[in-house]
Design an enzyme around this catalytic site. Structure first.
Site, PDB file in Angstrom:
ATOM      1  N   HIS A   1      56.818  72.978-124.074  1.00 13.24           N
ATOM      2  CA  HIS A   1      57.132  73.209-122.652  1.00 13.24           C
ATOM      3  C   HIS A   1      56.500  72.182-121.709  1.00 13.24           C
ATOM      4  O   HIS A   1      55.870  72.534-120.722  1.00 13.24           O
ATOM      5  CB  HIS A   1      56.741  74.644-122.242  1.00 13.24           C
TER       6      HIS A   1
ATOM      7  N   GLN B   1      64.779  74.904-121.066  1.00 15.12           N
ATOM      8  CA  GLN B   1      63.596  75.695-121.456  1.00 15.12           C
ATOM      9  C   GLN B   1      62.647  74.924-122.379  1.00 15.12           C
ATOM     10  O   GLN B   1      61.445  75.160-122.385  1.00 15.12           O
ATOM     11  CB  GLN B   1      64.091  76.977-122.158  1.00 15.12           C
TER      12      GLN B   1
ATOM     13  N   GLN C   1      55.971  82.676-129.738  1.00 20.22           N
ATOM     14  CA  GLN C   1      55.090  82.129-130.777  1.00 20.22           C
ATOM     15  C   GLN C   1      53.648  82.567-130.559  1.00 20.22           C
ATOM     16  O   GLN C   1      53.188  82.677-129.424  1.00 20.22           O
ATOM     17  CB  GLN C   1      55.180  80.608-130.785  1.00 20.22           C
TER      18      GLN C   1
ATOM     19  N   ARG D   1      65.097  74.332-133.652  1.00 26.28           N
ATOM     20  CA  ARG D   1      64.250  74.194-132.459  1.00 26.28           C
ATOM     21  C   ARG D   1      62.811  73.899-132.878  1.00 26.28           C
ATOM     22  O   ARG D   1      62.151  73.010-132.320  1.00 26.28           O
ATOM     23  CB  ARG D   1      64.321  75.490-131.647  1.00 26.28           C
TER      24      ARG D   1
ATOM     25  N   SER E   1      59.702  82.508-124.236  1.00 24.46           N
ATOM     26  CA  SER E   1      59.999  81.258-124.936  1.00 24.46           C
ATOM     27  C   SER E   1      61.034  81.498-126.038  1.00 24.46           C
ATOM     28  O   SER E   1      62.163  81.856-125.742  1.00 24.46           O
ATOM     29  CB  SER E   1      58.705  80.616-125.454  1.00 24.46           C
ATOM     30  N   LEU E   2      60.660  81.359-127.329  1.00 25.07           N
ATOM     31  CA  LEU E   2      61.647  81.592-128.385  1.00 25.07           C
ATOM     32  C   LEU E   2      62.206  83.018-128.320  1.00 25.07           C
ATOM     33  O   LEU E   2      63.319  83.283-128.789  1.00 25.07           O
ATOM     34  CB  LEU E   2      61.039  81.326-129.772  1.00 25.07           C
TER      35      LEU E   2
END
Length: 312
Positions: free
Chosen positions: A203, A252, A9, A119, A94-95
Site C-alpha cells: 500500500h 488499492q 494479512q 496479487r 486490504s485482501l
C-alpha cells in the site's frame, strides 16, 4: 443494520480452519476448491504449516480468504443464514475486500483464490527483498502519522499505508525512510513505532508494478454484479458498480487502506452490528473506532452455531 467484514494479512496462523474442516463437509469442500484452483495443497500449509510457508504473501492471501469463505459457507448451508438476509453490506481489510466480493458473488471462489495468489506474487516481486519496510505507529492518529511520514521521507517513499483505528496507523516505503520514522516517533508525539515482520512494503507507491499486474488480471476476470453493497478500502464508501470496483481494486494495491473511515462510513449509514468472519483482528479495531458498535467474531463451529441462533 449489520455489516459482515473480512480480515486481511496478519490474521493467518498455523492450524486455521482445521477444527472447521473436521466438523464440516461444507468447509472441507471450500478448502478443496481453493486447493484445486491453485494446483497446490494450500490447506495442508494452513493446518500444519510450516509457518514460514503460510506467512509467504502468495500463500497467506488465498489462505485467509479460503478460511473466511469456509466459515461463511458453513454459516449459510448448515446455519441456514443467507448473507443477503443477515447483512446489509460487506467490507474487507486490504485482501479482505476480495473475500467480501467473493461473499456477494462478484467473483467465484476459484477466481478469488487465483487473483489473490497472483496479487501476493506480484506484491512480493514489485520490490526486492530488504528494499522496503513497514512500521506500525501506536498511539498515532492520521495527522500525526502523515506529519511523521513527510518528515522521515527525505526524498524516499514513506507513506501512510493503513489508517486502522484512532490509535494505530501503518507506514510503508523504503526501508531507510521507515527506520527514520521509527527513530523519530517521540518527536511527533507518537507513543511507539514498531517495524512489522512483512516481506514487502504494501500500500505505497513502490507497489506500482503489482498494481499493473492486477489491472491486467482483473481485465480478464472482472467482478460481476454484487448481491450487496461493498465498502471499498480506497474510497471508504460503498460501491455497487462492478466496473468502478475493478478500478478501485487496482488502485488499492498502492492506495491507503482507509479502514477507520470505512467503519465510520458504515456507522453513518446505520450499521449497528459488525460480524467479523474468519478472524479476530478487525473486531478490536472497530471497538476503538466506535465503542458503541456491536462486534461479533465468527471463527469456530461454536461461534457459527451461536450466530445462527442469534440471527435465526
Amino acid at each position: 443494520m449489520r455489516a459482515f467484514v473480512f480480515p486481511g494479512q496478519g490474521s493467518q496462523k498455523v492450524g486455521m480452519g482445521t477444527e472447521l474442516a473436521q466438523s464440516s463437509q461444507i468447509a472441507r469442500e471450500v478448502f478443496e476448491e481453493a486447493d484445486d484452483a491453485l494446483g497446490q495443497k494450500l490447506f495442508a500449509i494452513m493446518s500444519d504449516g510450516p509457518e514460514d510457508q503460510l506467512t509467504l504473501t502468495e500463500n497467506a492471501q488465498p489462505a485467509i480468504m479460503a478460511h473466511a469463505m469456509a466459515v461463511l459457507r458453513v454459516l449459510e448451508k448448515e446455519g441456514g443464514i443467507t448473507l443477503t438476509q443477515a447483512a446489509d453490506c460487506v467490507a474487507g481489510h486490504s485482501l479482505g475486500e476480495y473475500t467480501a466480493l467473493c461473499s456477494v458473488g462478484a467473483f467465484s471462489l476459484a477466481d478469488t483464490a487465483r487473483l489473490l495468489k497472483l496479487r501476493g506474487q506480484a506484491m512480493q516481486a514489485a520490490v526486492p527483498v530488504g528494499v522496503g519496510a513497514m512500521c506500525a505507529l501506536l498511539g498515532a492518529d492520521l495527522d500525526k502519522a502523515q506529519a511523521l511520514a513527510e518528515a522521515a521521507a527525505e526524498g524516499q517513499v514513506c507513506q501512510v499505508a493503513n489508517d486502522n483505528d484512532p490509535t494505530q496507523v501503518v507506514l510503508s516505503g523504503h526501508r531507510e525512510a521507515i527506520e527514520r520514522a521509527v527513530a523519530m516517533v517521540k518527536d511527533h508525539g507518537i507513543k511507539r513505532g514498531v517495524l512489522l515482520p512483512v516481506s514487502a512494503p504494501f500500500h505505497c507507491d513502490l507497489m506500482q508494478p503489482a498494481a499493473d499486474a492486477m489491472a491486467e488480471a482483473l481485465a480478464k476476470v472482472p467482478p460481476q454484479a454484487f448481491r450487496l453493497p461493498v465498502y471499498a478500502n480506497v474510497l471508504a464508501a460503498q460501491v455497487i458498480e462492478p466496473d468502478q470496483e475493478r478500478s478501485l481494486l487496482v488502485e488499492q494495491v498502492c492506495g491507503r487502506v482507509r479502514w477507520r473511515e470505512s467503519v465510520l462510513s458504515m456507522r453513518e449509514a446505520g450499521v449497528e452490528e459488525f460480524v467479523e468472519v474468519g478472524g479476530k483482528v478487525l473486531g478490536p479495531m472497530i471497538g476503538r473506532i466506535d465503542p458503541e458498535a456491536k462486534v461479533t467474531s465468527v471463527v469456530t463451529m461454536a461461534d457459527i452455531e451461536a450466530l445462527a441462533k442469534e440471527i435465526g
